[in-house]
Design a protein around this motif. Structure first.
Motif, PDB file in Angstrom:
ATOM      1  N   MET A  75       0.816  -1.201   0.000  1.00 63.35           N
ATOM      2  CA  MET A  75       0.000   0.000   0.000  1.00 63.35           C
ATOM      3  C   MET A  75       0.861   1.267   0.000  1.00 63.35           C
ATOM      4  O   MET A  75       0.557   2.219  -0.692  1.00 63.35           O
ATOM      5  N   LEU A  76       1.949   1.253   0.796  1.00 63.06           N
ATOM      6  CA  LEU A  76       2.846   2.412   0.852  1.00 63.06           C
ATOM      7  C   LEU A  76       3.466   2.677  -0.512  1.00 63.06           C
ATOM      8  O   LEU A  76       3.549   3.828  -0.955  1.00 63.06           O
ATOM      9  N   PHE A  77       3.876   1.615  -1.205  1.00 59.15           N
ATOM     10  CA  PHE A  77       4.507   1.802  -2.510  1.00 59.15           C
ATOM     11  C   PHE A  77       3.539   2.430  -3.503  1.00 59.15           C
ATOM     12  O   PHE A  77       3.884   3.402  -4.183  1.00 59.15           O
ATOM     13  N   ASN A  78       2.333   1.898  -3.611  1.00 57.12           N
ATOM     14  CA  ASN A  78       1.356   2.424  -4.584  1.00 57.12           C
ATOM     15  C   ASN A  78       0.968   3.860  -4.272  1.00 57.12           C
ATOM     16  O   ASN A  78       0.845   4.686  -5.178  1.00 57.12           O
ATOM     17  N   MET A  98      11.258   4.253  -1.551  1.00 60.86           N
ATOM     18  CA  MET A  98      12.513   3.614  -1.147  1.00 60.86           C
ATOM     19  C   MET A  98      12.308   2.790   0.130  1.00 60.86           C
ATOM     20  O   MET A  98      12.852   1.698   0.251  1.00 60.86           O
ATOM     21  N   ILE A  99      11.498   3.296   1.049  1.00 63.46           N
ATOM     22  CA  ILE A  99      11.193   2.547   2.270  1.00 63.46           C
ATOM     23  C   ILE A  99      10.398   1.288   1.925  1.00 63.46           C
ATOM     24  O   ILE A  99      10.694   0.199   2.411  1.00 63.46           O
ATOM     25  N   ALA A 100       9.396   1.451   1.072  1.00 58.76           N
ATOM     26  CA  ALA A 100       8.530   0.325   0.710  1.00 58.76           C
ATOM     27  C   ALA A 100       9.297  -0.790  -0.009  1.00 58.76           C
ATOM     28  O   ALA A 100       8.972  -1.965   0.137  1.00 58.76           O
ATOM     29  N   THR A 101      10.299  -0.417  -0.798  1.00 61.03           N
ATOM     30  CA  THR A 101      11.052  -1.418  -1.554  1.00 61.03           C
ATOM     31  C   THR A 101      12.396  -1.752  -0.913  1.00 61.03           C
ATOM     32  O   THR A 101      13.190  -2.498  -1.510  1.00 61.03           O
ATOM     33  N   ARG A 102      12.645  -1.193   0.238  1.00 57.49           N
ATOM     34  CA  ARG A 102      13.916  -1.386   0.960  1.00 57.49           C
ATOM     35  C   ARG A 102      15.115  -0.998   0.081  1.00 57.49           C
ATOM     36  O   ARG A 102      16.151  -1.668   0.077  1.00 57.49           O
TER      37      ARG A 102
END
Length: 150
Positions: free
Chosen positions: A1-4, A71-75
């Protein structure tokens, strides 16, 4: 959800910055056309375009915050891709070009317009170069974001 959500805000931020750049380019061309025949009408258009940097700042903030969110969502996985590194360079160039070159030329133009007989010849070419550069950089950013080569 954060990434989208971050991606959605990122696209909005880039589109806002690019759209405002196009609007500023059009308004600047309109300014020059009007100023040549009726300086007061040209100055009125200039006053409108002087409000646009607030939207550029909003777009920049959206890009940066949403980029951190992605960047946080995908590490940080995007950081390993060449297209991403090039895109970051392009975004940095857009920001630096706006701050160092565009803002300086706009401030110079506004200062000269306060004089009774302004000498505006060089500024017109510089602002045109600024806008074209920004739009080319935005096109490259969109290209890199869309095709994501490795």
């Amino acid at each position: 959800m954060l990434f989208n959500t971050s991606l959605w805000l990122h696209i909005i931020g880039i589109s806002l910055m690019a759209g405002v750049t196009v609007a500023d380019f059009v308004l600047t061309r309109k300014f020059w056309a009007l100023y040549a025949h009726n300086p007061q009408e040209g100055i009125l258009v200039r006053r409108v375009s002087n409000k646009l940097p607030v939207l550029i700042i909003a777009g920049t903030a959206l890009i940066l915050l949403s980029g951190v969110g992605m960047m946080i969502a995908t590490r940080g996985v995007f950081d390993t891709f060449l297209w991403f590194r090039i895109k970051m360079g392009m975004v940095l160039l857009v920001i630096l070009n706006a701050i160092i070159f565009g803002r300086r030329q706009n401030a110079k133009l506004n200062k000269l317009l306060l004089q009774e007989t302004p000498a505006l010849s060089g500024i017109r070419k510089n602002l045109n170069t600024f806008h074209i550069t920004q739009l080319v950089l935005f096109a490259i950013i969109y290209l890199l974001s869309t095709f994501k080569f490795n």
